[in-house]
Design a protein around this motif. Structure first.
Motif, PDB file in Angstrom:
ATOM      1  N   HIS A 104      57.230 -92.243  20.651  1.00  0.00           N
ATOM      2  CA  HIS A 104      56.008 -92.260  21.461  1.00  0.00           C
ATOM      3  C   HIS A 104      56.262 -92.734  22.895  1.00  0.00           C
ATOM      4  N   GLN A 105      57.371 -93.381  23.125  1.00  0.00           N
ATOM      5  CA  GLN A 105      57.716 -93.766  24.494  1.00  0.00           C
ATOM      6  C   GLN A 105      58.147 -92.566  25.324  1.00  0.00           C
ATOM      7  N   ASN A 106      58.659 -91.535  24.663  1.00  0.00           N
ATOM      8  CA  ASN A 106      59.113 -90.313  25.343  1.00  0.00           C
ATOM      9  C   ASN A 106      59.127 -89.193  24.309  1.00  0.00           C
ATOM     10  N   TYR A 107      58.139 -88.293  24.378  1.00  0.00           N
ATOM     11  CA  TYR A 107      57.984 -87.295  23.329  1.00  0.00           C
ATOM     12  C   TYR A 107      59.118 -86.274  23.290  1.00  0.00           C
ATOM     13  N   ASN A 108      59.915 -86.200  24.344  1.00  0.00           N
ATOM     14  CA  ASN A 108      61.087 -85.326  24.305  1.00  0.00           C
ATOM     15  C   ASN A 108      62.104 -85.811  23.274  1.00  0.00           C
ATOM     16  N   ARG A 109      62.009 -87.071  22.898  1.00  0.00           N
ATOM     17  CA  ARG A 109      62.939 -87.629  21.911  1.00  0.00           C
ATOM     18  C   ARG A 109      62.731 -87.039  20.524  1.00  0.00           C
ATOM     19  N   ALA A 110      61.562 -86.458  20.268  1.00  0.00           N
ATOM     20  CA  ALA A 110      61.299 -85.904  18.933  1.00  0.00           C
ATOM     21  C   ALA A 110      62.342 -84.861  18.550  1.00  0.00           C
ATOM     22  N   GLU A 111      62.747 -84.041  19.515  1.00  0.00           N
ATOM     23  CA  GLU A 111      63.744 -83.010  19.231  1.00  0.00           C
ATOM     24  C   GLU A 111      65.089 -83.614  18.850  1.00  0.00           C
ATOM     25  N   MET A 112      65.345 -84.833  19.301  1.00  0.00           N
ATOM     26  CA  MET A 112      66.623 -85.483  19.022  1.00  0.00           C
ATOM     27  C   MET A 112      66.741 -85.941  17.567  1.00  0.00           C
ATOM     28  N   LEU A 113      65.643 -85.876  16.812  1.00  0.00           N
ATOM     29  CA  LEU A 113      65.671 -86.272  15.412  1.00  0.00           C
ATOM     30  C   LEU A 113      66.109 -85.140  14.495  1.00  0.00           C
ATOM     31  N   ALA A 114      66.131 -83.914  15.002  1.00  0.00           N
ATOM     32  CA  ALA A 114      66.449 -82.754  14.160  1.00  0.00           C
ATOM     33  C   ALA A 114      67.791 -82.880  13.442  1.00  0.00           C
ATOM     34  N   PRO A 115      68.889 -83.308  14.114  1.00  0.00           N
ATOM     35  CA  PRO A 115      70.158 -83.446  13.389  1.00  0.00           C
ATOM     36  C   PRO A 115      70.082 -84.440  12.235  1.00  0.00           C
ATOM     37  N   THR A 116      69.311 -85.515  12.414  1.00  0.00           N
ATOM     38  CA  THR A 116      69.143 -86.505  11.347  1.00  0.00           C
ATOM     39  C   THR A 116      68.429 -85.886  10.154  1.00  0.00           C
ATOM     40  N   PHE A 117      67.363 -85.116  10.426  1.00  0.00           N
ATOM     41  CA  PHE A 117      66.642 -84.457   9.337  1.00  0.00           C
ATOM     42  C   PHE A 117      67.539 -83.439   8.626  1.00  0.00           C
ATOM     43  N   ASN A 118      68.283 -82.670   9.395  1.00  0.00           N
ATOM     44  CA  ASN A 118      69.158 -81.659   8.797  1.00  0.00           C
ATOM     45  C   ASN A 118      70.213 -82.306   7.914  1.00  0.00           C
ATOM     46  N   LYS A 119      70.778 -83.387   8.396  1.00  0.00           N
ATOM     47  CA  LYS A 119      71.813 -84.090   7.636  1.00  0.00           C
ATOM     48  C   LYS A 119      71.253 -84.628   6.314  1.00  0.00           C
TER      49      LYS A 119
END
Length: 317
Positions: A141-156
């Motif tokens: 929530h501090q920077n909504y662009n960070r949401a995309e950075m979670l994709a590798p974690t979800f994929n893993k």
């Protein structure tokens, strides 16, 4: 403002509103003499300065399945109209609902590494899972662009956002059926659930306009009202909402409506969530007690400074 209405709020890590708190909210409103009205009726009453009775509007964001399976029977028993704000991508299963991914991640594992944050969590129990989830949620929530950075974690972790979307959000047929319900109104919530204030004006306008067109074509009915995802909005977004054809828009700013200085494209709401609310705190917020206390605390440094200045001035005399 509601999101999910959960039968087992604890198993969902307190990310929505429990059935018990939801039922209490409706019964409290009615016992205290509040009429539950549609958003359209609310705006019409405000326009004619109708002060004959207090009234409240119930809104639901995102289009969750449990709004129908769990909340709707309760709403029907109370004859309570409501507004549901729906993003296109929730219905089409293309939304990057990172918050669902995070919840599933912490629900299903005790040891989690969020690579984008460079943090590893060990959370074997409910309290530690809630703490870790809140910490990562705040980071996004501090920077909504960070949401995309979670994709590798979800994929893993083997977490499919599309599967979660299907599990938790209404589909086209269910939304069409809901829209025919006499208590229901459907509003827009952008195409992708984008934080509008964080993107350029052209894209922000398209997010609102395309979502409105999609819903109107799907439902064969006008869509007049909008909710800003995450409450990320300012004057630019207010103007865009009006430009694309909406007649109102709601924020996540805490507050109650009044006819004085009413901005129909920046309407405040009172959020209700079991993570933060109890029966007592809900009543305090509805009565304005909590807001008054917060205002008083915010003014305290100024008041203390004024008192110190007056004492110094008196001393010099």
């Amino acid at each position: 403002m509601f999101h999910e209405i959960q039968r087992d709020c604890r198993s969902e890590l307190m990310t929505g509103t429990s059935v018990e708190l939801f039922e209490y909210s409706l019964s409290w409103l009615q016992q205290e003499g509040w009429a539950i009205v549609s958003l359209q009726e609310c705006l019409e009453r405000l326009a004619r300065n109708d002060q004959s009775r207090r009234y409240a509007v119930l809104t639901f964001d995102d289009g969750y399945r449990d709004n129908v399976s769990v909340a709707l029977p309760i709403l029907e028993r109370n004859n309570a109209p409501f507004m549901m704000y729906v993003p296109t991508a929730a219905v089409t299963r293309t939304m990057q609902s990172w918050w669902l991914g995070l919840r599933e991640l912490f629900r299903s594992r005790d040891d989690i590494t969020i690579d984008a944050m460079g943090i590893r969590f060990h959370c074997p129990d409910y309290e530690s899972k809630r703490f870790a989830l809140t910490k990562v949620d705040h980071w996004v929530h501090q920077n909504y662009n960070r949401a995309e950075m979670l994709a590798p974690t979800f994929n893993k972790a083997g977490i499919s956002i599309a599967t979660l979307n299907h599990q938790y959000f209404l589909d086209e047929c269910a939304l069409q059926e809901l829209a025919r319900h006499p208590l229901a109104s459907i509003g827009g919530h952008t195409t992708s659930h984008a934080a509008l204030a964080a993107i350029d004006a052209t894209l922000a306008r398209a997010e609102m306009a395309d979502n409105r067109n999609y819903l109107q074509n799907l439902l064969q009915a006008p869509v007049r009202h909008h909710a800003y995802p995450y409450g990320a909005c300012g004057v630019r977004e207010e103007l865009l909402a009006k430009e694309v054809g909406y007649s109102s828009a709601v924020t996540t700013r805490h507050g109650q409506l009044g006819s004085d200085r009413l901005n129909q494209f920046a309407l405040p709401r009172i959020g209700v969530s079991s993570a933060f609310d109890s029966n007592i705190s809900f009543a305090a917020r509805m009565n304005g007690v909590q807001l008054a206390a917060q205002t008083l605390l915010a003014r305290r440094p100024h008041r203390q400074h004024l008192e110190e200045t007056l004492r110094a001035w008196a001393g010099r005399r």
